[in-house]
Scaffold this motif. Structure first.
Motif, PDB file in Angstrom:
ATOM      1  N   GLU A   1       0.857  -1.195   0.000  1.00 37.03           N
ATOM      2  CA  GLU A   1       0.000   0.000   0.000  1.00 37.03           C
ATOM      3  C   GLU A   1       0.887   1.237   0.000  1.00 37.03           C
ATOM      4  OE1 GLU A   1      -3.316   1.891   3.003  1.00 37.03           O
ATOM      5  OE2 GLU A   1      -3.281  -0.291   2.742  1.00 37.03           O
TER       6      GLU A   1
ATOM      7  N   ILE B   1       2.888   3.496  15.223  1.00 37.57           N
ATOM      8  CA  ILE B   1       2.892   4.263  13.966  1.00 37.57           C
ATOM      9  C   ILE B   1       3.413   5.677  14.230  1.00 37.57           C
ATOM     10  CG2 ILE B   1       1.435   5.286  12.186  1.00 37.57           C
ATOM     11  CD1 ILE B   1      -0.266   2.869  12.223  1.00 37.57           C
TER      12      ILE B   1
ATOM     13  N   GLU C   1       3.427   9.440  13.447  1.00 37.37           N
ATOM     14  CA  GLU C   1       2.533  10.420  12.837  1.00 37.37           C
ATOM     15  C   GLU C   1       3.330  11.524  12.148  1.00 37.37           C
ATOM     16  OE1 GLU C   1      -0.556  10.388  12.434  1.00 37.37           O
ATOM     17  OE2 GLU C   1      -1.272   8.795  13.763  1.00 37.37           O
TER      18      GLU C   1
ATOM     19  N   ALA D   1       0.170  -3.477   4.398  1.00 39.38           N
ATOM     20  CA  ALA D   1      -0.991  -2.581   4.309  1.00 39.38           C
ATOM     21  C   ALA D   1      -1.430  -2.161   5.702  1.00 39.38           C
ATOM     22  CB  ALA D   1      -2.140  -3.292   3.579  1.00 39.38           C
ATOM     23  N   ARG D   2      -2.403  -1.261   5.715  1.00 40.06           N
ATOM     24  CA  ARG D   2      -3.016  -0.853   6.980  1.00 40.06           C
ATOM     25  C   ARG D   2      -3.794  -2.018   7.573  1.00 40.06           C
ATOM     26  NH1 ARG D   2      -2.279   4.147   9.809  1.00 40.06           N
ATOM     27  NH2 ARG D   2      -1.681   5.731   8.278  1.00 40.06           N
TER      28      ARG D   2
ATOM     29  N   GLY E   1      -5.907  -0.381  12.897  1.00 37.43           N
ATOM     30  CA  GLY E   1      -5.342   0.952  12.760  1.00 37.43           C
ATOM     31  C   GLY E   1      -3.839   0.952  12.650  1.00 37.43           C
TER      32      GLY E   1
ATOM     33  N   LEU F   1       2.546   4.665   3.247  1.00 36.87           N
ATOM     34  CA  LEU F   1       2.427   4.130   4.607  1.00 36.87           C
ATOM     35  C   LEU F   1       3.422   4.834   5.530  1.00 36.87           C
ATOM     36  CD1 LEU F   1       2.068   0.286   3.970  1.00 36.87           C
ATOM     37  CD2 LEU F   1       0.276   1.908   4.591  1.00 36.87           C
TER      38      LEU F   1
ATOM     39  N   LEU G   1      -0.147  -1.299  11.279  1.00 36.67           N
ATOM     40  CA  LEU G   1       0.340  -1.805  10.004  1.00 36.67           C
ATOM     41  C   LEU G   1       0.464  -3.316  10.078  1.00 36.67           C
ATOM     42  CD1 LEU G   1       3.112   0.688   8.817  1.00 36.67           C
ATOM     43  CD2 LEU G   1       0.682   0.631   8.252  1.00 36.67           C
TER      44      LEU G   1
ATOM     45  N   SER H   1       0.885  -8.108  12.805  1.00 42.61           N
ATOM     46  CA  SER H   1       0.326  -6.745  12.858  1.00 42.61           C
ATOM     47  C   SER H   1       0.993  -5.962  13.974  1.00 42.61           C
ATOM     48  CB  SER H   1      -1.193  -6.796  13.100  1.00 42.61           C
ATOM     49  OG  SER H   1      -1.828  -7.599  12.126  1.00 42.61           O
TER      50      SER H   1
ATOM     51  N   PRO I   1      -1.388   0.332  16.656  1.00 41.59           N
ATOM     52  CA  PRO I   1      -1.394   1.761  16.282  1.00 41.59           C
ATOM     53  C   PRO I   1      -0.399   2.591  17.080  1.00 41.59           C
ATOM     54  CG  PRO I   1      -3.641   0.923  16.550  1.00 41.59           C
ATOM     55  CD  PRO I   1      -2.726  -0.150  17.039  1.00 41.59           C
TER      56      PRO I   1
END
Length: 506
Positions: free
Chosen positions: A356, A478, A480, A395-396, A400, A359, A402, A472, A475
């Motif tokens: 994706e 991640i 920002e 992908a996501r 929420g 990212l 990755l 996975s 969140p």
């Protein structure tokens, strides 16, 4: 060693406590012999706590009876009450101080019962003190006083019924005999009332005694459960201590052996590579070059195995340290794909990428993520037959965060074998028969590394349709993106947010 001996002592004490509690519960007779000590001790404590109450009551009775009886006889009776009470209290005090292991309950119960009988006879003798008048008031007073004493003695001795009978029957018998000698219908009625009241009290005390015994049974059951819990805890603590010692020994062994094995392996790899490349001239026999190549490949395989064993040992022991930095999961996946591409092409496999776009970076250990991706790709390529397909996707995630997934068209894993392949050195039966050899550490290491990142490991497989493994990241890992800071003195662009430092999403 000191910890082990202390643990063994606790275990033995807990076992003895469990045995004693269970022995109490094995008796089903009405007498409950294992509760005799507790019941007798209850009586002794009641008697010692009220050592002054009944003598004071005797004084009150003597003072009240002086209106109808000679004072000298009442004083003599009062002295006898004090003496017999002292004997009873003295025996009870000796019993309370005696060590339980040295107490013969039958003997002590006989002593206390005899003392109680003597005390009851002394109280009964007040009925036969000669009254100065034959008035109803005097006999009624004595009747009421003796009934009060009977009720008190029954209440104190209710835990041991033989003591109840020994202490109260003389008093009731004395009332019946005395009133019978008066040969008057009124006194006959009072004698009958005394017998009825006595029987009623006996009935009450029998029920109370049963309640006390039931209470002791419940307490014994509670003690049994507590002792069993303590025993289980001591066994668990001992097992944990042994496991920690074994784990420490394993860690020391692996640390030592890794060093001892790596040193000669590096030499083997170095010399075998020189021989394979014919750095000092060609071999007289070309077979030696093939042997050198085999030696080098075997050494590389053994070095990889050592590294995997050390990794899984550190993960299981909780000693794997993460060195976290902002990394791109897409770049790591692409790099791993390039490293494994030649191997896949040699086997006739097609590797599809599905990354994706745009990212964000993640806050993670780059080496660990690379190892996760390589393990998953290596497994997929290893277990997928020629002309198969492997799909690498980044992908996501639905949560929420990755997600990185690797899907193959291999033989798949039966549902009942999935727990086995997730254990160290575990492999599925069908995959083991149709694929290359392996250590069975790839998936356990992958699962352990993603869990160290607070992530999630999912394995979905269908027999003869392939396997998909998804890891996975949450969140919170991640990174920002934030807007650029404006120069001092310049207006803030319209719609721009307040600048902030790089942060991880929560």
């Amino acid at each position: 060693m000191a910890g082990s001996s202390s643990m063994s002592g606790q275990k033995r004490r807990a076992f003895r406590s469990v045995q004693e509690a269970r022995e109490k519960l094995t008796y089903k007779s009405a007498s409950r012999p294992e509760f005799d000590y507790e019941l007798l001790m209850m009586f002794v404590k009641n008697e010692l706590s009220a050592a002054i109450t009944t003598p004071l009551l005797a004084v009150v009775v003597a003072v009240g009876a002086m209106f109808w009886s000679p004072a000298d006889q009442l004083l003599l009776w009062l002295c006898c009450v004090f003496i017999t009470k002292g004997i009873l209290v003295g025996i009870c005090n000796q019993f309370a101080k005696a060590p339980r292991d040295e107490v013969n309950v039958t003997t002590w119960r006989a002593k206390i019962t005899a003392a109680e009988f003597l005390y009851g006879v002394t109280w009964a003798s007040v009925v036969f003190v000669s009254p100065l008048t034959e008035g109803v008031a005097g006999y009624t007073f004595i009747f009421a006083a003796v009934l009060v004493v009977i009720s008190m003695r029954m209440l104190f001795a209710s835990t041991v019924m033989p003591i109840v009978y020994a202490g109260t029957l003389p008093m009731t018998g004395a009332i019946v005999i005395r009133f019978a000698l008066l040969n008057d219908p009124f006194y006959w009625a009072m004698a009958a009332m005394a017998v009825a009241v006595h029987l009623y009290f006996i009935w009450l005390m029998t029920g109370f005694n049963s309640t006390v015994v039931s209470m002791l049974e419940f307490r014994a059951e509670k003690d049994t459960l507590i002792c069993e819990l303590e025993q289980s805890k001591s066994i668990s603590d001992e097992a944990r201590l042994r496991a920690e010692e074994a784990n420490l020994a394993k860690s020391r062994f692996l640390a030592t052996m890794s060093h001892e094995l790596r040193t000669p392996l590096n030499a083997i790899l170095g010399f075998s590579e020189i021989m394979r490349e014919e750095a000092f001239g060609p071999h007289a026999n070309p077979t030696y070059k093939e042997y050198a190549s085999d030696i080098h490949e075997s050494g590389q395989h053994l070095l990889t195995l050592i590294d995997e064993i050390l990794d899984i040992s550190r993960i299981e022991a909780g000693r794997y340290e993460l060195h976290e930095t902002p990394v791109s999961l897409t770049e790591i996946a692409d790099e791993c794909h390039r490293l494994m591409r030649v191997r896949a092409e040699n086997k006739g496999l097609k590797v599809n990428q599905a990354f994706e776009e745009d990212l964000p970076n993640v806050w993670a250990d780059e080496r660990a993520l690379r190892q996760i991706c390589l393990n998953l790709l290596s497994n997929a390529i290893k277990f997928t037959p020629p002309n198969g397909t492997v799909t690498l996707k980044v992908a996501r995630a639905m949560s929420g965060g990755l997600a990185l997934s690797v899907k193959d068209t291999g033989p798949g894993i039966p549902d009942d074998e999935i727990p086995r392949v997730l254990r160290s050195f575990g492999q599925g039966s069908l995959a083991h028969q149709t694929a290359e050899g392996g250590t069975g550490l790839g998936l356990p290491i992958t699962k352990g590394l993603i869990e160290l990142h607070d992530g999630r490991f999912d394995l979905k497989s269908k027999l003869r349709y392939g396997t998909e493994v998804t890891v996975s990241l949450p969140p919170s890992r991640i990174m920002e993106a934030v807007p650029r800071l404006t120069e001092p003195g310049k207006p803030k662009p319209e719609g721009a947010e307040q600048p902030d430092q790089h942060k991880r999403a929560s």
